[in-house]
Design a protein around this motif. Sequence first.
Motif, PDB file in Angstrom:
ATOM      1  N   ALA A 155      37.310  42.264  32.053  1.00 55.94           N
ATOM      2  CA  ALA A 155      37.329  43.419  32.945  1.00 55.94           C
ATOM      3  C   ALA A 155      37.525  43.022  34.403  1.00 55.94           C
ATOM      4  O   ALA A 155      37.793  43.870  35.235  1.00 55.94           O
ATOM      5  N   SER A 156      37.389  41.755  34.743  1.00 56.73           N
ATOM      6  CA  SER A 156      37.421  41.369  36.145  1.00 56.73           C
ATOM      7  C   SER A 156      38.732  40.711  36.561  1.00 56.73           C
ATOM      8  O   SER A 156      38.781  40.084  37.609  1.00 56.73           O
ATOM      9  N   THR A 157      39.769  40.847  35.778  1.00 52.55           N
ATOM     10  CA  THR A 157      41.041  40.267  36.194  1.00 52.55           C
ATOM     11  C   THR A 157      41.605  41.098  37.347  1.00 52.55           C
ATOM     12  O   THR A 157      41.349  42.299  37.440  1.00 52.55           O
ATOM     13  N   PRO A 158      42.343  40.483  38.243  1.00 45.83           N
ATOM     14  CA  PRO A 158      42.867  41.229  39.394  1.00 45.83           C
ATOM     15  C   PRO A 158      43.730  42.422  38.999  1.00 45.83           C
ATOM     16  O   PRO A 158      43.654  43.479  39.637  1.00 45.83           O
ATOM     17  N   SER A 159      44.530  42.274  37.976  1.00 46.52           N
ATOM     18  CA  SER A 159      45.386  43.396  37.583  1.00 46.52           C
ATOM     19  C   SER A 159      44.553  44.583  37.086  1.00 46.52           C
ATOM     20  O   SER A 159      44.884  45.733  37.345  1.00 46.52           O
ATOM     21  N   ARG A 160      43.464  44.317  36.384  1.00 45.89           N
ATOM     22  CA  ARG A 160      42.608  45.411  35.915  1.00 45.89           C
ATOM     23  C   ARG A 160      41.876  46.074  37.075  1.00 45.89           C
ATOM     24  O   ARG A 160      41.668  47.275  37.083  1.00 45.89           O
ATOM     25  N   ARG A 161      41.458  45.282  38.055  1.00 51.12           N
ATOM     26  CA  ARG A 161      40.785  45.870  39.216  1.00 51.12           C
ATOM     27  C   ARG A 161      41.741  46.757  39.997  1.00 51.12           C
ATOM     28  O   ARG A 161      41.392  47.864  40.406  1.00 51.12           O
ATOM     29  N   ILE A 162      42.969  46.289  40.194  1.00 50.86           N
ATOM     30  CA  ILE A 162      43.961  47.094  40.919  1.00 50.86           C
ATOM     31  C   ILE A 162      44.281  48.362  40.134  1.00 50.86           C
ATOM     32  O   ILE A 162      44.363  49.453  40.698  1.00 50.86           O
ATOM     33  N   SER A 163      44.441  48.215  38.835  1.00 48.72           N
ATOM     34  CA  SER A 163      44.723  49.374  37.993  1.00 48.72           C
ATOM     35  C   SER A 163      43.576  50.383  38.059  1.00 48.72           C
ATOM     36  O   SER A 163      43.803  51.596  38.139  1.00 48.72           O
ATOM     37  N   GLY A 164      42.343  49.897  38.027  1.00 54.56           N
ATOM     38  CA  GLY A 164      41.194  50.785  38.112  1.00 54.56           C
ATOM     39  C   GLY A 164      41.126  51.491  39.454  1.00 54.56           C
ATOM     40  O   GLY A 164      40.821  52.685  39.529  1.00 54.56           O
ATOM     41  N   LEU A 165      41.413  50.765  40.540  1.00 56.42           N
ATOM     42  CA  LEU A 165      41.411  51.382  41.867  1.00 56.42           C
ATOM     43  C   LEU A 165      42.492  52.447  41.991  1.00 56.42           C
ATOM     44  O   LEU A 165      42.269  53.512  42.571  1.00 56.42           O
ATOM     45  N   MET A 166      43.674  52.150  41.452  1.00 53.04           N
ATOM     46  CA  MET A 166      44.767  53.130  41.509  1.00 53.04           C
ATOM     47  C   MET A 166      44.423  54.372  40.695  1.00 53.04           C
ATOM     48  O   MET A 166      44.689  55.497  41.126  1.00 53.04           O
ATOM     49  N   SER A 167      43.813  54.194  39.542  1.00 54.66           N
ATOM     50  CA  SER A 167      43.438  55.328  38.706  1.00 54.66           C
ATOM     51  C   SER A 167      42.377  56.175  39.406  1.00 54.66           C
ATOM     52  O   SER A 167      42.465  57.408  39.412  1.00 54.66           O
TER      53      SER A 167
END
Length: 88
Positions: free
Chosen positions: A54-66
């Motif tokens: 859950a802490s990969t950069p792409s998942r964090r960016i995706s979560g922020l965008m969502s």
Amino acid sequence: MFITNQQTEPQKSYRSLEEIRLRKDMILRDIRKDDGQIRKLWGNLFSKPTTLTASTPSRRISGLMSTGAGILDGLILGWKLYRKFSHK
């Protein structure tokens, strides 16, 4: 309608108390095994994902965008409702 497993096995006649005890132990073992499987599945149903995935950069960016898109959508809806119902 629920179908039970009671009628799937033919009726057995027991000749001694020892046979009854053995059958009881077999059924109890099966129940405990099923209970263990149910507990395992129930625990997996409500467990959080591991922190490594859950802490990969792409998942964090995706979560922020969502999250940002959801907030923006809510603001636009609020603005439209405010304009619609604020007329005198």
